[in-house]
Design a protein around this motif. Structure first.
Motif, PDB file in Angstrom:
ATOM      1  N   LYS A 173       0.866  -1.187   0.000  1.00 46.21           N
ATOM      2  CA  LYS A 173       0.000   0.000   0.000  1.00 46.21           C
ATOM      3  C   LYS A 173       0.901   1.236   0.000  1.00 46.21           C
ATOM      4  O   LYS A 173       1.452   1.616   1.028  1.00 46.21           O
ATOM      5  CB  LYS A 173      -0.889  -0.025   1.243  1.00 46.21           C
ATOM      6  N   ILE A 174       1.052   1.836  -1.179  1.00 45.16           N
ATOM      7  CA  ILE A 174       1.909   3.014  -1.319  1.00 45.16           C
ATOM      8  C   ILE A 174       1.168   4.043  -2.166  1.00 45.16           C
ATOM      9  O   ILE A 174       0.670   3.726  -3.240  1.00 45.16           O
ATOM     10  CB  ILE A 174       3.255   2.668  -1.987  1.00 45.16           C
ATOM     11  N   GLY A 175       1.107   5.253  -1.688  1.00 42.82           N
ATOM     12  CA  GLY A 175       0.493   6.333  -2.446  1.00 42.82           C
ATOM     13  C   GLY A 175       1.560   7.286  -2.944  1.00 42.82           C
ATOM     14  O   GLY A 175       2.720   7.204  -2.545  1.00 42.82           O
ATOM     15  N   GLY A 176       1.185   8.180  -3.817  1.00 44.38           N
ATOM     16  CA  GLY A 176       2.134   9.158  -4.351  1.00 44.38           C
ATOM     17  C   GLY A 176       2.430  10.270  -3.353  1.00 44.38           C
ATOM     18  O   GLY A 176       1.915  10.293  -2.233  1.00 44.38           O
ATOM     19  N   TYR A 177       3.233  11.195  -3.766  1.00 45.73           N
ATOM     20  CA  TYR A 177       3.629  12.313  -2.925  1.00 45.73           C
ATOM     21  C   TYR A 177       2.448  13.263  -2.755  1.00 45.73           C
ATOM     22  O   TYR A 177       1.781  13.630  -3.714  1.00 45.73           O
ATOM     23  CB  TYR A 177       4.818  13.033  -3.558  1.00 45.73           C
ATOM     24  N   HIS A 178       2.174  13.687  -1.516  1.00 47.55           N
ATOM     25  CA  HIS A 178       1.000  14.496  -1.201  1.00 47.55           C
ATOM     26  C   HIS A 178       1.294  15.987  -1.060  1.00 47.55           C
ATOM     27  O   HIS A 178       0.384  16.769  -0.825  1.00 47.55           O
ATOM     28  CB  HIS A 178       0.365  14.009   0.105  1.00 47.55           C
ATOM     29  N   THR A 179       2.525  16.405  -1.153  1.00 48.97           N
ATOM     30  CA  THR A 179       2.940  17.800  -1.015  1.00 48.97           C
ATOM     31  C   THR A 179       2.470  18.410   0.304  1.00 48.97           C
ATOM     32  O   THR A 179       2.066  19.561   0.362  1.00 48.97           O
ATOM     33  CB  THR A 179       2.429  18.652  -2.195  1.00 48.97           C
ATOM     34  N   CYS A 180       2.518  17.640   1.372  1.00 46.30           N
ATOM     35  CA  CYS A 180       2.098  18.161   2.672  1.00 46.30           C
ATOM     36  C   CYS A 180       3.281  18.762   3.444  1.00 46.30           C
ATOM     37  O   CYS A 180       3.094  19.357   4.505  1.00 46.30           O
ATOM     38  CB  CYS A 180       1.446  17.063   3.498  1.00 46.30           C
ATOM     39  N   ASN A 181       4.493  18.582   2.911  1.00 46.08           N
ATOM     40  CA  ASN A 181       5.718  19.127   3.501  1.00 46.08           C
ATOM     41  C   ASN A 181       5.962  18.670   4.937  1.00 46.08           C
ATOM     42  O   ASN A 181       6.499  19.417   5.751  1.00 46.08           O
ATOM     43  CB  ASN A 181       5.713  20.659   3.430  1.00 46.08           C
ATOM     44  N   SER A 182       5.549  17.444   5.246  1.00 49.39           N
ATOM     45  CA  SER A 182       5.789  16.926   6.591  1.00 49.39           C
ATOM     46  C   SER A 182       6.664  15.672   6.565  1.00 49.39           C
ATOM     47  O   SER A 182       6.700  14.939   7.544  1.00 49.39           O
ATOM     48  CB  SER A 182       4.462  16.643   7.294  1.00 49.39           C
ATOM     49  N   CYS A 183       7.369  15.450   5.470  1.00 46.61           N
ATOM     50  CA  CYS A 183       8.241  14.273   5.355  1.00 46.61           C
ATOM     51  C   CYS A 183       9.265  14.261   6.494  1.00 46.61           C
ATOM     52  O   CYS A 183       9.942  15.265   6.734  1.00 46.61           O
ATOM     53  CB  CYS A 183       8.974  14.265   4.027  1.00 46.61           C
ATOM     54  N   PHE A 184       9.353  13.138   7.189  1.00 47.90           N
ATOM     55  CA  PHE A 184      10.315  12.917   8.268  1.00 47.90           C
ATOM     56  C   PHE A 184      10.175  13.909   9.428  1.00 47.90           C
ATOM     57  O   PHE A 184      11.077  14.044  10.228  1.00 47.90           O
ATOM     58  CB  PHE A 184      11.748  12.948   7.726  1.00 47.90           C
ATOM     59  N   LYS A 185       9.063  14.610   9.537  1.00 47.30           N
ATOM     60  CA  LYS A 185       8.880  15.577  10.619  1.00 47.30           C
ATOM     61  C   LYS A 185       7.952  15.075  11.714  1.00 47.30           C
ATOM     62  O   LYS A 185       7.792  15.740  12.729  1.00 47.30           O
ATOM     63  CB  LYS A 185       8.327  16.896  10.056  1.00 47.30           C
ATOM     64  N   THR A 186       7.345  13.916  11.513  1.00 41.48           N
ATOM     65  CA  THR A 186       6.378  13.399  12.482  1.00 41.48           C
ATOM     66  C   THR A 186       6.855  12.105  13.139  1.00 41.48           C
ATOM     67  O   THR A 186       6.054  11.368  13.695  1.00 41.48           O
ATOM     68  CB  THR A 186       5.020  13.146  11.799  1.00 41.48           C
ATOM     69  N   GLY A 187       8.136  11.824  13.041  1.00 42.95           N
ATOM     70  CA  GLY A 187       8.673  10.604  13.619  1.00 42.95           C
ATOM     71  C   GLY A 187       8.687   9.428  12.664  1.00 42.95           C
ATOM     72  O   GLY A 187       9.125   8.343  13.009  1.00 42.95           O
ATOM     73  N   LYS A 188       8.180   9.629  11.468  1.00 39.41           N
ATOM     74  CA  LYS A 188       8.231   8.601  10.436  1.00 39.41           C
ATOM     75  C   LYS A 188       8.393   9.285   9.088  1.00 39.41           C
ATOM     76  O   LYS A 188       8.258  10.505   8.975  1.00 39.41           O
ATOM     77  CB  LYS A 188       6.988   7.714  10.469  1.00 39.41           C
ATOM     78  N   ALA A 189       8.690   8.509   8.068  1.00 35.38           N
ATOM     79  CA  ALA A 189       8.985   9.092   6.754  1.00 35.38           C
ATOM     80  C   ALA A 189       7.790   9.835   6.165  1.00 35.38           C
ATOM     81  O   ALA A 189       7.930  10.931   5.645  1.00 35.38           O
ATOM     82  CB  ALA A 189       9.449   8.006   5.794  1.00 35.38           C
ATOM     83  N   CYS A 190       6.617   9.228   6.258  1.00 36.46           N
ATOM     84  CA  CYS A 190       5.423   9.821   5.657  1.00 36.46           C
ATOM     85  C   CYS A 190       4.335   9.974   6.707  1.00 36.46           C
ATOM     86  O   CYS A 190       4.076   9.052   7.475  1.00 36.46           O
ATOM     87  CB  CYS A 190       4.917   8.937   4.513  1.00 36.46           C
ATOM     88  N   SER A 191       3.702  11.134   6.740  1.00 45.21           N
ATOM     89  CA  SER A 191       2.617  11.375   7.687  1.00 45.21           C
ATOM     90  C   SER A 191       1.408  10.499   7.379  1.00 45.21           C
ATOM     91  O   SER A 191       0.632  10.167   8.263  1.00 45.21           O
ATOM     92  CB  SER A 191       2.178  12.839   7.638  1.00 45.21           C
ATOM     93  N   PHE A 192       1.253  10.148   6.114  1.00 46.18           N
ATOM     94  CA  PHE A 192       0.161   9.266   5.719  1.00 46.18           C
ATOM     95  C   PHE A 192       0.575   7.831   6.051  1.00 46.18           C
ATOM     96  O   PHE A 192       1.718   7.441   5.849  1.00 46.18           O
ATOM     97  CB  PHE A 192      -0.128   9.406   4.219  1.00 46.18           C
ATOM     98  N   ASP A 193      -0.349   7.059   6.566  1.00 49.44           N
ATOM     99  CA  ASP A 193      -0.034   5.711   7.014  1.00 49.44           C
ATOM    100  C   ASP A 193      -0.040   4.750   5.829  1.00 49.44           C
ATOM    101  O   ASP A 193      -1.087   4.217   5.451  1.00 49.44           O
ATOM    102  CB  ASP A 193      -1.044   5.266   8.072  1.00 49.44           C
TER     103      ASP A 193
END
Length: 104
Positions: free
Chosen positions: A43-63
């Motif tokens: 389960k992988i989605g594209g880039y969401h342009t939310c600018n939170s990469c690696f800022k929430t303790g994981k690579a992507c804010s989306f699960d």
């Protein structure tokens, strides 16, 4: 050497899986550590342009499963192999293309 292998085929017993399995077996026989990710089955989605990469303790804010791949891809790997078959019409799996938009 640490090797990350990323495949893009959805066919579990197709030619790409056979080729990838052969590569991994040979690499492991030569004492390399191999981590494999079959992204067409994840389960992988594209880039969401939310600018939170690696800022929430994981690579992507989306699960999604990119959070499993990112530590291996951006972490302590030495080599990354991308393998995806192109179907007769030139299309690649959606998950593989989505991963390529996220990994820059």
């Amino acid at each position: 050497m640490k090797i990350t292998v990323i495949t893009g085929t959805p066919r579990r017993h197709g030619n790409s899986f056979v080729l990838t399995d052969a590569f991994i077996k040979k690499a492991e026989k030569l004492d390399h550590t191999v981590q494999r990710f079959d992204v067409a089955l994840m389960k992988i989605g594209g880039y969401h342009t939310c600018n939170s990469c690696f800022k929430t303790g994981k690579a992507c804010s989306f699960d999604n499963d990119f959070n499993l791949i990112a530590p291996n891809h951006y972490g302590s790997r030495y080599c990354c192999i991308y393998h995806a078959e192109s179907y007769g019409n030139g299309w690649l799996s959606y998950q593989y293309l989505a991963l390529k938009t996220v990994i820059r």
